[in-house]
Design a protein around this motif. Structure first.
Motif, PDB file in Angstrom:
ATOM      1  N   SER A 167      40.014  32.972  32.263  1.00  0.00           N
ATOM      2  CA  SER A 167      38.916  32.513  31.421  1.00  0.00           C
ATOM      3  C   SER A 167      39.426  31.762  30.188  1.00  0.00           C
ATOM      4  CB  SER A 167      38.062  33.719  31.010  1.00  0.00           C
ATOM      5  OG  SER A 167      36.984  33.307  30.229  1.00  0.00           O
ATOM      6  N   ALA A 168      40.506  32.249  29.602  1.00  0.00           N
ATOM      7  CA  ALA A 168      41.093  31.581  28.427  1.00  0.00           C
ATOM      8  C   ALA A 168      41.722  30.246  28.812  1.00  0.00           C
ATOM      9  CB  ALA A 168      42.129  32.491  27.769  1.00  0.00           C
ATOM     10  N   VAL A 169      42.440  30.207  29.918  1.00  0.00           N
ATOM     11  CA  VAL A 169      43.087  28.971  30.364  1.00  0.00           C
ATOM     12  C   VAL A 169      42.043  27.895  30.629  1.00  0.00           C
ATOM     13  CG1 VAL A 169      44.329  27.930  32.328  1.00  0.00           C
ATOM     14  CG2 VAL A 169      45.201  30.041  31.265  1.00  0.00           C
ATOM     15  N   ARG A 170      40.917  28.279  31.229  1.00  0.00           N
ATOM     16  CA  ARG A 170      39.890  27.328  31.638  1.00  0.00           C
ATOM     17  C   ARG A 170      38.929  27.006  30.489  1.00  0.00           C
ATOM     18  NH1 ARG A 170      35.408  28.120  33.871  1.00  0.00           N
ATOM     19  NH2 ARG A 170      35.795  30.305  34.345  1.00  0.00           N
ATOM     20  N   THR A 171      39.488  26.766  29.296  1.00  0.00           N
ATOM     21  CA  THR A 171      38.711  26.331  28.134  1.00  0.00           C
ATOM     22  C   THR A 171      39.372  25.083  27.556  1.00  0.00           C
ATOM     23  OG1 THR A 171      39.979  27.710  26.590  1.00  0.00           O
ATOM     24  CG2 THR A 171      37.997  28.704  27.563  1.00  0.00           C
ATOM     25  N   GLY A 172      38.791  24.570  26.473  1.00  0.00           N
ATOM     26  CA  GLY A 172      39.387  23.414  25.788  1.00  0.00           C
ATOM     27  C   GLY A 172      39.610  22.259  26.732  1.00  0.00           C
ATOM     28  N   PRO A 173      40.823  21.706  26.751  1.00  0.00           N
ATOM     29  CA  PRO A 173      41.086  20.533  27.590  1.00  0.00           C
ATOM     30  C   PRO A 173      41.054  20.851  29.086  1.00  0.00           C
ATOM     31  CG  PRO A 173      43.127  21.311  26.629  1.00  0.00           C
ATOM     32  CD  PRO A 173      42.015  22.103  25.983  1.00  0.00           C
ATOM     33  N   LEU A 174      41.012  22.140  29.435  1.00  0.00           N
ATOM     34  CA  LEU A 174      40.980  22.534  30.848  1.00  0.00           C
ATOM     35  C   LEU A 174      39.650  23.158  31.252  1.00  0.00           C
ATOM     36  CD1 LEU A 174      44.603  23.967  31.177  1.00  0.00           C
ATOM     37  CD2 LEU A 174      43.746  21.698  31.835  1.00  0.00           C
ATOM     38  N   ALA A 175      38.620  22.946  30.445  1.00  0.00           N
ATOM     39  CA  ALA A 175      37.299  23.485  30.778  1.00  0.00           C
ATOM     40  C   ALA A 175      36.782  22.807  32.041  1.00  0.00           C
ATOM     41  CB  ALA A 175      36.332  23.255  29.622  1.00  0.00           C
ATOM     42  N   LYS A 176      36.372  23.625  32.996  1.00  0.00           N
ATOM     43  CA  LYS A 176      35.788  23.093  34.221  1.00  0.00           C
ATOM     44  C   LYS A 176      34.986  24.179  34.896  1.00  0.00           C
ATOM     45  CE  LYS A 176      38.618  23.050  38.109  1.00  0.00           C
ATOM     46  NZ  LYS A 176      39.700  22.570  38.956  1.00  0.00           N
ATOM     47  N   GLU A 177      33.989  23.748  35.651  1.00  0.00           N
ATOM     48  CA  GLU A 177      33.164  24.672  36.421  1.00  0.00           C
ATOM     49  C   GLU A 177      33.915  25.065  37.693  1.00  0.00           C
ATOM     50  OE1 GLU A 177      30.109  25.995  35.636  1.00  0.00           O
ATOM     51  OE2 GLU A 177      30.494  25.065  33.685  1.00  0.00           O
ATOM     52  N   LEU A 178      33.668  26.285  38.155  1.00  0.00           N
ATOM     53  CA  LEU A 178      34.272  26.766  39.393  1.00  0.00           C
ATOM     54  C   LEU A 178      33.287  26.633  40.549  1.00  0.00           C
ATOM     55  CD1 LEU A 178      35.950  30.060  38.088  1.00  0.00           C
ATOM     56  CD2 LEU A 178      37.032  27.840  38.492  1.00  0.00           C
ATOM     57  N   ASN A 179      33.811  26.395  41.751  1.00  0.00           N
ATOM     58  CA  ASN A 179      32.968  26.350  42.943  1.00  0.00           C
ATOM     59  C   ASN A 179      32.566  27.745  43.397  1.00  0.00           C
ATOM     60  OD1 ASN A 179      33.122  23.553  43.048  1.00  0.00           O
ATOM     61  ND2 ASN A 179      34.972  23.591  44.296  1.00  0.00           N
ATOM     62  N   TYR A 180      33.433  28.736  43.108  1.00  0.00           N
ATOM     63  CA  TYR A 180      33.210  30.130  43.479  1.00  0.00           C
ATOM     64  C   TYR A 180      33.604  30.988  42.284  1.00  0.00           C
ATOM     65  CZ  TYR A 180      33.417  28.198  48.212  1.00  0.00           C
ATOM     66  OH  TYR A 180      33.198  27.449  49.345  1.00  0.00           O
ATOM     67  N   PRO A 181      33.060  32.199  42.182  1.00  0.00           N
ATOM     68  CA  PRO A 181      33.510  33.094  41.106  1.00  0.00           C
ATOM     69  C   PRO A 181      35.018  33.350  41.234  1.00  0.00           C
ATOM     70  CG  PRO A 181      31.543  33.961  42.163  1.00  0.00           C
ATOM     71  CD  PRO A 181      32.009  32.788  42.998  1.00  0.00           C
ATOM     72  N   TYR A 182      35.689  33.489  40.087  1.00  0.00           N
ATOM     73  CA  TYR A 182      37.135  33.731  40.092  1.00  0.00           C
ATOM     74  C   TYR A 182      37.428  35.094  40.713  1.00  0.00           C
ATOM     75  CZ  TYR A 182      41.898  34.466  38.504  1.00  0.00           C
ATOM     76  OH  TYR A 182      43.248  34.729  38.461  1.00  0.00           O
ATOM     77  N   HIS A 183      38.391  35.123  41.608  1.00  0.00           N
ATOM     78  CA  HIS A 183      38.818  36.352  42.281  1.00  0.00           C
ATOM     79  C   HIS A 183      40.340  36.296  42.413  1.00  0.00           C
ATOM     80  CE1 HIS A 183      38.532  39.755  45.065  1.00  0.00           C
ATOM     81  NE2 HIS A 183      39.487  39.134  45.761  1.00  0.00           N
ATOM     82  N   PRO A 184      41.085  36.993  41.551  1.00  0.00           N
ATOM     83  CA  PRO A 184      42.549  36.901  41.634  1.00  0.00           C
ATOM     84  C   PRO A 184      43.061  37.425  42.975  1.00  0.00           C
ATOM     85  CG  PRO A 184      41.895  38.640  40.100  1.00  0.00           C
ATOM     86  CD  PRO A 184      40.644  37.927  40.516  1.00  0.00           C
ATOM     87  N   HIS A 185      43.995  36.678  43.556  1.00  0.00           N
ATOM     88  CA  HIS A 185      44.560  37.019  44.860  1.00  0.00           C
ATOM     89  C   HIS A 185      45.788  36.147  45.100  1.00  0.00           C
ATOM     90  CE1 HIS A 185      42.139  33.444  45.636  1.00  0.00           C
ATOM     91  NE2 HIS A 185      42.961  33.206  46.658  1.00  0.00           N
ATOM     92  N   VAL A 186      46.509  36.432  46.192  1.00  0.00           N
ATOM     93  CA  VAL A 186      47.642  35.603  46.609  1.00  0.00           C
ATOM     94  C   VAL A 186      47.337  35.106  48.025  1.00  0.00           C
ATOM     95  CG1 VAL A 186      50.123  35.492  47.042  1.00  0.00           C
ATOM     96  CG2 VAL A 186      49.246  37.014  45.247  1.00  0.00           C
ATOM     97  N   THR A 187      47.074  33.835  48.167  1.00  0.00           N
ATOM     98  CA  THR A 187      46.765  33.260  49.476  1.00  0.00           C
ATOM     99  C   THR A 187      47.990  33.351  50.383  1.00  0.00           C
ATOM    100  OG1 THR A 187      45.134  31.756  48.536  1.00  0.00           O
ATOM    101  CG2 THR A 187      46.057  31.141  50.691  1.00  0.00           C
ATOM    102  N   VAL A 188      47.756  33.824  51.622  1.00  0.00           N
ATOM    103  CA  VAL A 188      48.843  33.894  52.593  1.00  0.00           C
ATOM    104  C   VAL A 188      48.520  33.150  53.886  1.00  0.00           C
ATOM    105  CG1 VAL A 188      49.937  35.975  51.685  1.00  0.00           C
ATOM    106  CG2 VAL A 188      48.094  36.200  53.369  1.00  0.00           C
ATOM    107  N   ALA A 189      47.288  32.654  54.015  1.00  0.00           N
ATOM    108  CA  ALA A 189      46.945  31.838  55.185  1.00  0.00           C
ATOM    109  C   ALA A 189      45.637  31.098  54.919  1.00  0.00           C
ATOM    110  CB  ALA A 189      46.802  32.698  56.432  1.00  0.00           C
TER     111      ALA A 189
END
Length: 179
Positions: free
Chosen positions: A100-122
């Protein structure tokens, strides 16, 4: 324009294990994207705005503290998207606050899906490969301290390359990564 991403890299020995598992699925991104928890997905910025972005990320890092991240087992976003991932079992709220902090200021942008931390493996593979990754990593477990995050650039060859590492805390540091 420059494409960037911000993520928590998965350290050794677990990162290479997850990278190899992703490669076994035939995922075309396996050779280009190291294992990570995304804080900001691929984002285009003006090349001359990189300094502002780096200053913003340094300020974000300074406001956060190291935390424990525990990865355990697998999950999927199916049927919404054809993705299998390793789940974050502990450190979810810290990842959410940081994202949430990173996605502010010069990096503010809307998300296509709610944020869900994970590690993609496929992803971008057929159903049997997704199922195989889900089963293979069902018992995966890793726990480590997150003490910062990394700014990546996305080059013409589709490879994410680390550009700067940002450490947490009041005495936050950032360093150029020699790649």
């Amino acid at each position: 324009m420059l494409t960037i991403g911000v993520a928590i890299p998965i350290p050794d020995p677990w990162g290479p294990v997850l990278d190899a598992a992703r490669a076994r699925t035939g995922d075309p991104q396996a050779v280009h994207v190291p294992s990570h928890v995304t804080l900001l997905g691929p984002t285009e910025i003006a090349s001359d705005g990189l300094g502002e972005v780096e200053n913003h990320l340094a300020a974000c890092a300074a406001e956060h503290h190291p935390f424990e991240l525990h990865l355990r087992g697998t999950g999927t976003f199916r049927p919404i998207t054809e993705v299998v991932f390793v789940t974050v079992a502990m450190g979810i709220s810290e990842c959410e606050t940081l994202e949430s902090a990173v996605r502010t200021g010069p990096l503010a942008k809307e998300l296509n899906y709610p944020y869900h931390p994970h590690v993609t493996v496929a992803q971008a593979v057929d159903t049997p490969a997704l199922d195989a990754a889900f089963e293979e990593l069902a018992d995966f477990e890793a726990q480590f301290t997150v003490d910062g995050f990394v700014l990546y650039t996305h080059d013409d060859d589709a490879t994410w390359r680390p550009r700067r590492a940002f450490g947490f805390g009041a005495a936050a540091r950032w360093a150029t990564i020699d790649a």
